[in-house]
Write an enzyme that holds these catalytic residues in place. Structure first.
Site, PDB file in Angstrom:
ATOM      1  N   ASP A  34      -5.747 123.662 -14.605  1.00 17.47           N
ATOM      2  CA  ASP A  34      -5.878 123.566 -13.149  1.00 17.47           C
ATOM      3  C   ASP A  34      -6.272 124.952 -12.654  1.00 17.47           C
ATOM      4  O   ASP A  34      -5.472 125.895 -12.751  1.00 17.47           O
ATOM      5  CB  ASP A  34      -4.531 123.119 -12.562  1.00 17.47           C
ATOM      6  CG  ASP A  34      -4.547 123.047 -11.040  1.00 17.47           C
ATOM      7  OD1 ASP A  34      -5.404 123.697 -10.409  1.00 17.47           O
ATOM      8  OD2 ASP A  34      -3.672 122.361 -10.482  1.00 17.47           O
ATOM      9  N   VAL A  35      -7.491 125.077 -12.128  1.00 14.88           N
ATOM     10  CA  VAL A  35      -8.002 126.420 -11.801  1.00 14.88           C
ATOM     11  C   VAL A  35      -7.243 127.086 -10.657  1.00 14.88           C
ATOM     12  O   VAL A  35      -7.418 128.281 -10.422  1.00 14.88           O
ATOM     13  CB  VAL A  35      -9.511 126.405 -11.456  1.00 14.88           C
ATOM     14  CG1 VAL A  35     -10.348 125.949 -12.642  1.00 14.88           C
ATOM     15  CG2 VAL A  35      -9.796 125.565 -10.213  1.00 14.88           C
ATOM     16  N   ASN A  50     -17.230 126.015 -11.069  1.00 15.16           N
ATOM     17  CA  ASN A  50     -17.775 124.816 -10.411  1.00 15.16           C
ATOM     18  C   ASN A  50     -16.719 123.941  -9.761  1.00 15.16           C
ATOM     19  O   ASN A  50     -17.016 123.214  -8.808  1.00 15.16           O
ATOM     20  CB  ASN A  50     -18.553 124.017 -11.471  1.00 15.16           C
ATOM     21  CG  ASN A  50     -18.868 122.617 -11.008  1.00 15.16           C
ATOM     22  OD1 ASN A  50     -19.787 122.407 -10.224  1.00 15.16           O
ATOM     23  ND2 ASN A  50     -18.088 121.641 -11.479  1.00 15.16           N
ATOM     24  N   TYR A  73     -13.223 122.860   3.854  1.00 17.20           N
ATOM     25  CA  TYR A  73     -14.264 122.967   2.814  1.00 17.20           C
ATOM     26  C   TYR A  73     -15.272 124.049   3.186  1.00 17.20           C
ATOM     27  O   TYR A  73     -15.600 124.927   2.370  1.00 17.20           O
ATOM     28  CB  TYR A  73     -14.957 121.606   2.669  1.00 17.20           C
ATOM     29  CG  TYR A  73     -16.004 121.538   1.579  1.00 17.20           C
ATOM     30  CD1 TYR A  73     -15.646 121.342   0.250  1.00 17.20           C
ATOM     31  CD2 TYR A  73     -17.363 121.649   1.878  1.00 17.20           C
ATOM     32  CE1 TYR A  73     -16.611 121.259  -0.750  1.00 17.20           C
ATOM     33  CE2 TYR A  73     -18.327 121.566   0.895  1.00 17.20           C
ATOM     34  CZ  TYR A  73     -17.944 121.361  -0.422  1.00 17.20           C
ATOM     35  OH  TYR A  73     -18.904 121.282  -1.414  1.00 17.20           O
ATOM     36  N   LYS A 132     -16.147 127.638   1.222  1.00 18.94           N
ATOM     37  CA  LYS A 132     -17.460 128.015   0.677  1.00 18.94           C
ATOM     38  C   LYS A 132     -17.987 129.283   1.353  1.00 18.94           C
ATOM     39  O   LYS A 132     -18.634 130.102   0.710  1.00 18.94           O
ATOM     40  CB  LYS A 132     -18.453 126.853   0.841  1.00 18.94           C
ATOM     41  CG  LYS A 132     -18.064 125.581   0.071  1.00 18.94           C
ATOM     42  CD  LYS A 132     -17.980 125.788  -1.436  1.00 18.94           C
ATOM     43  CE  LYS A 132     -17.700 124.489  -2.171  1.00 18.94           C
ATOM     44  NZ  LYS A 132     -17.639 124.633  -3.636  1.00 18.94           N
TER      45      LYS A 132
HETATM   46  P1  NAD Z   1     -17.091 116.080  -8.599  1.00 20.17           P
HETATM   47  O1  NAD Z   1     -15.971 115.547  -7.804  1.00 20.17           O
HETATM   48  O2  NAD Z   1     -17.749 115.207  -9.605  1.00 20.17           O
HETATM   49  O3  NAD Z   1     -16.689 117.423  -9.329  1.00 20.17           O
HETATM   50  C1  NAD Z   1     -15.581 118.226  -9.007  1.00 20.17           C
HETATM   51  C2  NAD Z   1     -14.902 118.574 -10.308  1.00 20.17           C
HETATM   52  O4  NAD Z   1     -13.852 119.511 -10.056  1.00 20.17           O
HETATM   53  C3  NAD Z   1     -14.285 117.336 -10.962  1.00 20.17           C
HETATM   54  O5  NAD Z   1     -14.692 117.270 -12.317  1.00 20.17           O
HETATM   55  C4  NAD Z   1     -12.793 117.582 -10.861  1.00 20.17           C
HETATM   56  O6  NAD Z   1     -12.054 117.036 -11.929  1.00 20.17           O
HETATM   57  C5  NAD Z   1     -12.762 119.110 -10.878  1.00 20.17           C
HETATM   58  N1  NAD Z   1     -11.516 119.649 -10.333  1.00 20.17           N
HETATM   59  C6  NAD Z   1     -10.859 119.269  -9.201  1.00 20.17           C
HETATM   60  N2  NAD Z   1      -9.734 119.974  -9.074  1.00 20.17           N
HETATM   61  C7  NAD Z   1      -9.681 120.830 -10.129  1.00 20.17           C
HETATM   62  C8  NAD Z   1      -8.755 121.817 -10.546  1.00 20.17           C
HETATM   63  N3  NAD Z   1      -7.643 122.079  -9.849  1.00 20.17           N
HETATM   64  N4  NAD Z   1      -9.023 122.511 -11.698  1.00 20.17           N
HETATM   65  C9  NAD Z   1     -10.134 122.235 -12.424  1.00 20.17           C
HETATM   66  N5  NAD Z   1     -11.038 121.315 -12.068  1.00 20.17           N
HETATM   67  C10 NAD Z   1     -10.818 120.625 -10.929  1.00 20.17           C
HETATM   68  O7  NAD Z   1     -18.162 116.584  -7.524  1.00 20.17           O
HETATM   69  P2  NAD Z   1     -19.418 117.557  -7.711  1.00 20.17           P
HETATM   70  O8  NAD Z   1     -20.363 117.185  -6.651  1.00 20.17           O
HETATM   71  O9  NAD Z   1     -19.868 117.574  -9.117  1.00 20.17           O
HETATM   72  O10 NAD Z   1     -18.788 118.963  -7.306  1.00 20.17           O
HETATM   73  C11 NAD Z   1     -18.884 120.119  -8.119  1.00 20.17           C
HETATM   74  C12 NAD Z   1     -18.994 121.357  -7.250  1.00 20.17           C
HETATM   75  O11 NAD Z   1     -20.227 121.314  -6.521  1.00 20.17           O
HETATM   76  C13 NAD Z   1     -17.900 121.488  -6.189  1.00 20.17           C
HETATM   77  O12 NAD Z   1     -17.499 122.843  -6.099  1.00 20.17           O
HETATM   78  C14 NAD Z   1     -18.584 121.060  -4.917  1.00 20.17           C
HETATM   79  O13 NAD Z   1     -18.014 121.651  -3.776  1.00 20.17           O
HETATM   80  C15 NAD Z   1     -19.982 121.581  -5.172  1.00 20.17           C
HETATM   81  N6  NAD Z   1     -21.012 120.927  -4.339  1.00 20.17           N
HETATM   82  C16 NAD Z   1     -21.359 119.629  -4.524  1.00 20.17           C
HETATM   83  C17 NAD Z   1     -22.349 119.082  -3.733  1.00 20.17           C
HETATM   84  C18 NAD Z   1     -22.817 117.658  -3.882  1.00 20.17           C
HETATM   85  O14 NAD Z   1     -23.646 117.229  -3.074  1.00 20.17           O
HETATM   86  N7  NAD Z   1     -22.368 116.907  -4.851  1.00 20.17           N
HETATM   87  C19 NAD Z   1     -22.972 119.846  -2.752  1.00 20.17           C
HETATM   88  C20 NAD Z   1     -22.579 121.162  -2.589  1.00 20.17           C
HETATM   89  C21 NAD Z   1     -21.607 121.717  -3.399  1.00 20.17           C
END
Ligand code: NAD
Length: 269
Positions: free
Chosen positions: A67-68, A94, A167, A171
């Site tokens: 858990d990060v 990420n 959120y 960021k």
């Molecule tokens: P996602 O929900 O598939 O990925 C998030 C990941 O973070 C998941 O695998 C989850 O298990 C992991 N996670 C959650 N809590 C955690 C913890 N405490 N320790 C370790 N891992 C943890 O969604 P995504 O879209 O792949 O998001 C990945 C990143 O990209 C995020 O930081 C998100 O804010 C960013 N992001 C996504 C988008 C989009 O459009 N999908 C846009 C901008 C930014």
């Protein structure tokens, strides 16, 4: 063409799904040895599926639970990685979550959870990565840099987001943490940059693309008129992790199909 990240050890946090899984596969395809991080036991199978896909294609990967937002977990993940592979060359920070709420009813738990994972998680992981990069220094057989950190930020480091204040604040905070760290460690040849995804098709924003109506509405925000895919971010991550971007430090790379171009002004505002 030779691979760009051969034998470089990369930790990708939150890599059992979405963008993190895509980035893990892209880095592995360029020869990196990848740690596929996942937060809780419930994500283990998904993380192992990413590991298996990488191995099937001839790459190397392992999964590690952490858990990060927890200091001891993060320290243990880095210690296990160094014990297994000798060092860490690349961190892709990420892991991230949303806990959306109108501001006036947002609970402290919703605020703290998002800050804890999105921003404190970056602090904890980047600190361990920097310590390891400083200990090891440059390994010219691998890279011109002593280490690379890629922060997964968002277009919402610059686009305000009503109903998602926690959120967007996380960021925005990530941006100045990234820039401050890149300023602090550039002379040590540590490169720290962010990727700012626009709308990428992953579980985090399912409601924005799962029906044709939702997707059509989303596309009004994207001048390039397609939703992004995890590979779009994977390609950017490979570039930022490789020596192809050796003179790039402290930037936010927007990978967003033009979402930050004020699309409302396309037809004269
Ligand atoms: P996602 O929900 O598939 O990925 C998030 C990941 O973070 C998941 O695998 C989850 O298990 C992991 N996670 C959650 N809590 C955690 C913890 N405490 N320790 C370790 N891992 C943890 O969604 P995504 O879209 O792949 O998001 C990945 C990143 O990209 C995020 O930081 C998100 O804010 C960013 N992001 C996504 C988008 C989009 O459009 N999908 C846009 C901008 C930014």
């Amino acid at each position: 063409m030779s691979k760009k990240l051969i034998n470089q050890v990369a930790i990708v946090t939150g890599a059992s799904s979405g963008i993190g899984a895509g980035v893990a596969k892209s880095l592995a395809a360029e020869g990196a040895i990848v740690v596929v991080n996942y937060p809780v036991a419930a994500n283990k199978d998904a993380a192992e599926a990413v590991v298996t896909e990488i191995s099937t294609k001839g790459g190397r990967a392992i999964s590690i639970q952490c858990d990060v937002s927890k200091e001891a977990d993060v320290q243990q993940m880095f210690a296990s990685t160094v014990a297994e592979f000798g060092t860490v060359d690349i961190l892709v920070n990420n892991a991230g979550i949303q806990k959306d709420s109108p501001f006036e009813t947002m609970t402290l738990d919703q605020w703290n959870l998002v800050m804890g994972i999105n921003l404190t998680g970056l602090f904890l992981c980047a600190r361990e990565a920097v310590k390891e990069f400083l200990r090891r220094g440059i390994d010219p057989a691998k890279s011109k840099a002593a280490g690379k950190i890629i922060c997964m930020s968002s277009v919402h480091e610059v686009i305000p987001w009503a109903g998602h204040a926690n959120y967007a604040a996380s960021k925005g905070g990530m941006m100045l943490l990234m820039k401050s760290l890149s300023q602090e460690f550039a002379h040590k040849k540590i490169r720290i940059n962010s990727i700012c995804p626009g709308a990428i098709q992953t579980p985090i924003n399912r409601s924005a693309w799962e029906t044709p109506e939702a997707l059509e509405s989303l596309l009004t925000l994207i001048p390039y008129k397609r939703i992004g895919q995890p590979e779009d971010i994977g390609n950017a991550a490979v570039w930022l992790a490789s020596d192809d971007s050796d003179y790039i430090n402290g930037i936010s790379l927007f990978v967003d199909g033009g979402m930050t171009l004020y699309p409302g002004f396309t037809t004269n505002g």
